[in-house]
Design an enzyme around this catalytic site. Structure first.
Site, PDB file in Angstrom:
ATOM      1  N   CYS A 136      -2.441  -6.791  -1.101  1.00 26.33           N
ATOM      2  CA  CYS A 136      -3.183  -6.842  -0.455  1.00 26.33           C
ATOM      3  C   CYS A 136      -4.001  -8.118  -0.493  1.00 26.33           C
ATOM      4  O   CYS A 136      -4.748  -9.346  -1.437  1.00 26.33           O
ATOM      5  CB  CYS A 136      -3.956  -5.683  -1.633  1.00 26.33           C
ATOM      6  N   ASN A 184      -4.616  -9.087   3.480  1.00 25.64           N
ATOM      7  CA  ASN A 184      -3.251  -8.218   3.523  1.00 25.64           C
ATOM      8  C   ASN A 184      -2.223  -9.443   4.375  1.00 25.64           C
ATOM      9  O   ASN A 184      -1.849 -10.121   4.652  1.00 25.64           O
ATOM     10  CB  ASN A 184      -2.815  -7.146   3.435  1.00 25.64           C
ATOM     11  N   CYS A 197      -7.118  -0.360  -3.011  1.00 17.89           N
ATOM     12  CA  CYS A 197      -6.204   0.590  -3.745  1.00 17.89           C
ATOM     13  C   CYS A 197      -6.143   0.733  -5.267  1.00 17.89           C
ATOM     14  O   CYS A 197      -6.708  -0.203  -5.928  1.00 17.89           O
ATOM     15  CB  CYS A 197      -4.596   0.760  -3.341  1.00 17.89           C
ATOM     16  N   GLU A 247      -7.665  -8.401  -1.576  1.00 17.99           N
ATOM     17  CA  GLU A 247      -8.332  -7.811  -3.121  1.00 17.99           C
ATOM     18  C   GLU A 247      -7.672  -9.227  -3.649  1.00 17.99           C
ATOM     19  O   GLU A 247      -7.402 -10.222  -4.170  1.00 17.99           O
ATOM     20  CB  GLU A 247      -8.403  -6.802  -3.292  1.00 17.99           C
ATOM     21  N   CYS A 261      -5.555  -2.392  -6.711  1.00 17.05           N
ATOM     22  CA  CYS A 261      -6.835  -3.723  -6.621  1.00 17.05           C
ATOM     23  C   CYS A 261      -7.677  -3.702  -8.010  1.00 17.05           C
ATOM     24  O   CYS A 261      -8.115  -4.250  -8.333  1.00 17.05           O
ATOM     25  CB  CYS A 261      -7.030  -3.911  -5.717  1.00 17.05           C
TER      26      CYS A 261
HETATM   27  N1  THU Z   1      -3.702  -2.968   1.916  1.00 12.17           N
HETATM   28  C1  THU Z   1      -5.700  -3.970   0.931  1.00 12.17           C
HETATM   29  O1  THU Z   1      -4.755  -5.265   1.269  1.00 12.17           O
HETATM   30  N2  THU Z   1      -5.934  -3.532   0.175  1.00 12.17           N
HETATM   31  C2  THU Z   1      -6.414  -2.275  -0.131  1.00 12.17           C
HETATM   32  O2  THU Z   1      -6.382  -2.267  -0.974  1.00 12.17           O
HETATM   33  C3  THU Z   1      -5.890  -1.469   0.711  1.00 12.17           C
HETATM   34  C4  THU Z   1      -4.282  -2.030   1.072  1.00 12.17           C
HETATM   35  C5  THU Z   1      -3.057  -3.184   2.687  1.00 12.17           C
HETATM   36  C6  THU Z   1      -1.506  -3.444   1.497  1.00 12.17           C
HETATM   37  C7  THU Z   1      -0.442  -2.857   3.225  1.00 12.17           C
HETATM   38  O3  THU Z   1      -0.605  -3.927   3.625  1.00 12.17           O
HETATM   39  C8  THU Z   1      -1.845  -2.248   4.610  1.00 12.17           C
HETATM   40  O4  THU Z   1      -3.053  -2.481   3.576  1.00 12.17           O
HETATM   41  C9  THU Z   1      -1.557  -1.177   4.201  1.00 12.17           C
HETATM   42  O5  THU Z   1      -1.299  -0.008   3.034  1.00 12.17           O
END
Ligand code: THU
Length: 138
Positions: free
Chosen positions: A59, A48, A92, A61, A95
């Site tokens: 994110c 991320n 999330c 992913e 993603c």
């Molecule tokens: N995040 C991800 O990188 N992937 C996910 O599927 C869930 C959330 C990151 C986004 C943000 O930078 C941090 O986690 C907190 O939400």
């Protein structure tokens, strides 16, 4: 699982963990890593990357998928996501849809913590009745 698939999963875990360590998450302080494998056997990873303008953050992913596409590949065989803390760091909603674009209903999505894989889902389990490329006219 066969030794070969165990080894492949171990390699994805290692790649996702290495990416997680490089996450840029000064705002949430929640570091995420992702790694995916394509039919060629190649692995692509991402972390991320947050932004002072919060909604502009990306994110892990999404960045792993971007690396795959930039390398000329468009098929996810298996993907692993790693996050810290007790709760499952499942992808999330956005993603799940991003994975959906390059995967199928049976594609495995592994969710890991620092100690290893905690749960494995099919994409269909995470995103049932999904909308995808086939819904659009060509
Ligand atoms: N995040 C991800 O990188 N992937 C996910 O599927 C869930 C959330 C990151 C986004 C943000 O930078 C941090 O986690 C907190 O939400």
């Amino acid at each position: 699982m066969s030794k070969r698939s165990d080894d492949r999963l171990d390699a994805l875990f290692a790649a996702a963990r290495a990416a997680q360590a490089r996450a840029y998450a000064p705002y949430s302080r929640f570091r995420v890593g992702a790694a995916l494998r394509t039919p060629s056997g190649a692995a692509f990873s991402g972390c991320n990357v947050e932004n002072a303008a919060y909604p502009e953050g990306a994110c892990a992913e999404a960045n792993a998928i971007g690396a795959m596409v930039a390398a000329g590949e468009r098929r996810i065989v298996e993907i692993l996501v790693i996050g810290d803390g007790e709760a499952l760091c499942a992808p999330c909603g956005g993603c799940r849809q991003r994975i959906r674009e390059f995967a199928d209903a049976n594609t495995r999505v592994h969710v890991a913590g620092p100690e290893g894989v905690r749960a494995t889902f099919t994409l269909e389990e995470l995103l049932p009745h999904s909308f995808g490329p086939d819904h659009l006219p060509r």
